[in-house]
Design a protein around this motif. Sequence first.
Motif, short mmCIF file in Angstrom:
data_model
loop_
_atom_site.label_atom_id
_atom_site.label_comp_id
_atom_site.label_asym_id
_atom_site.label_seq_id
_atom_site.Cartn_x
_atom_site.Cartn_y
_atom_site.Cartn_z
N THR A 129 0.92 -1.18 -0.12
CA THR A 129 -0.02 -0.11 -0.03
C THR A 129 0.97 1.23 0.15
OG1 THR A 129 -0.13 -0.23 2.46
CG2 THR A 129 -1.91 -0.94 1.17
N ARG A 130 0.10 2.52 -0.48
CA ARG A 130 1.02 3.61 -0.58
C ARG A 130 1.04 4.15 0.98
NH1 ARG A 130 -2.15 7.45 -4.82
NH2 ARG A 130 -2.44 5.80 -6.22
N SER A 133 -2.32 5.17 3.40
CA SER A 133 -3.51 4.95 2.19
C SER A 133 -3.68 3.44 2.43
CB SER A 133 -3.00 5.65 1.19
OG SER A 133 -3.42 4.78 0.03
N ASP A 134 -4.69 3.02 1.76
CA ASP A 134 -5.30 1.77 1.57
C ASP A 134 -4.85 1.21 -0.22
OD1 ASP A 134 -5.67 1.16 4.05
OD2 ASP A 134 -7.85 1.77 3.77
N GLU A 135 -4.62 2.42 -0.82
CA GLU A 135 -4.46 2.29 -2.13
C GLU A 135 -3.17 1.46 -2.38
OE1 GLU A 135 -6.19 3.60 -5.07
OE2 GLU A 135 -7.78 3.52 -3.34
N PRO A 136 -3.00 0.71 -3.55
CA PRO A 136 -1.82 -0.24 -3.84
C PRO A 136 -0.76 0.98 -4.53
CG PRO A 136 -3.49 -0.86 -5.28
CD PRO A 136 -4.30 0.10 -4.33
N SER A 137 0.40 0.73 -4.02
CA SER A 137 1.51 1.80 -4.70
C SER A 137 1.92 1.18 -6.17
CB SER A 137 2.72 1.43 -3.95
OG SER A 137 3.82 1.68 -4.45
N ARG A 138 1.85 2.02 -6.84
CA ARG A 138 2.06 1.55 -8.27
C ARG A 138 3.39 0.97 -8.47
NH1 ARG A 138 -0.85 5.84 -12.20
NH2 ARG A 138 -2.28 6.01 -10.76
N GLN A 141 4.24 -3.11 -7.29
CA GLN A 141 3.23 -4.23 -7.92
C GLN A 141 4.37 -5.21 -8.42
OE1 GLN A 141 -0.01 -2.63 -10.04
NE2 GLN A 141 -0.72 -1.50 -8.08
#
Length: 175
Positions: A129-130, A133-138, A141
């Motif tokens: 995650t970033r 944040s709960d967003e995946p780090s680009r 991956q």
Amino acid sequence: MKDGGMEFRPDADDPKRVHIKGGLPEGVAQAEITFRARGGWPGSRAVRRSGAEFARLSTTTLNSQGGWEITSTQLALEEAAEYIRQVRRRLEARDAEIRRRREAVDLRCPSCGADRAYIGTLGFITANTRILSDEPSRLDQHVVQQHAYRCESCGSMAYFADGYLPHPLPGGHRS
Ligand SMILES: [Zn+2]
């Protein structure tokens, strides 16, 4: 010509060189046997086994500092033949162990009792995650290949990470 972890050049019947990458003694990463006759520079030359007077064994091992070390030893022809026989025995034992593990995998669907069928590899994306944040780090991956087997009655899946066993496994028919 390849023979498991061994490669004979130019051919297996009467080789000049044998490259060995598997079935080696503990700690040896790779080895090469060359068949040689006296004369020429630097004192001997590579010839076919039928015309050889002796053999040279070069082994690559990892030393205690973590570097690669190449060691060369002269062998009698019979010692070279025995080295190759031992490699072949270790390769056969390894193949038998892989066969045993593959055959031991149970691909039956626990709900239906039917064998799951091999549907090929699926790339799973994994990510971190970033920050905050709960967003995946680009940037974090990765694609992880998984060999996938699916039950054709209920759709339940079984996955095996790539790089362990050759697929498809004998218990799972190809869909
Ligand atoms: Zn099922």
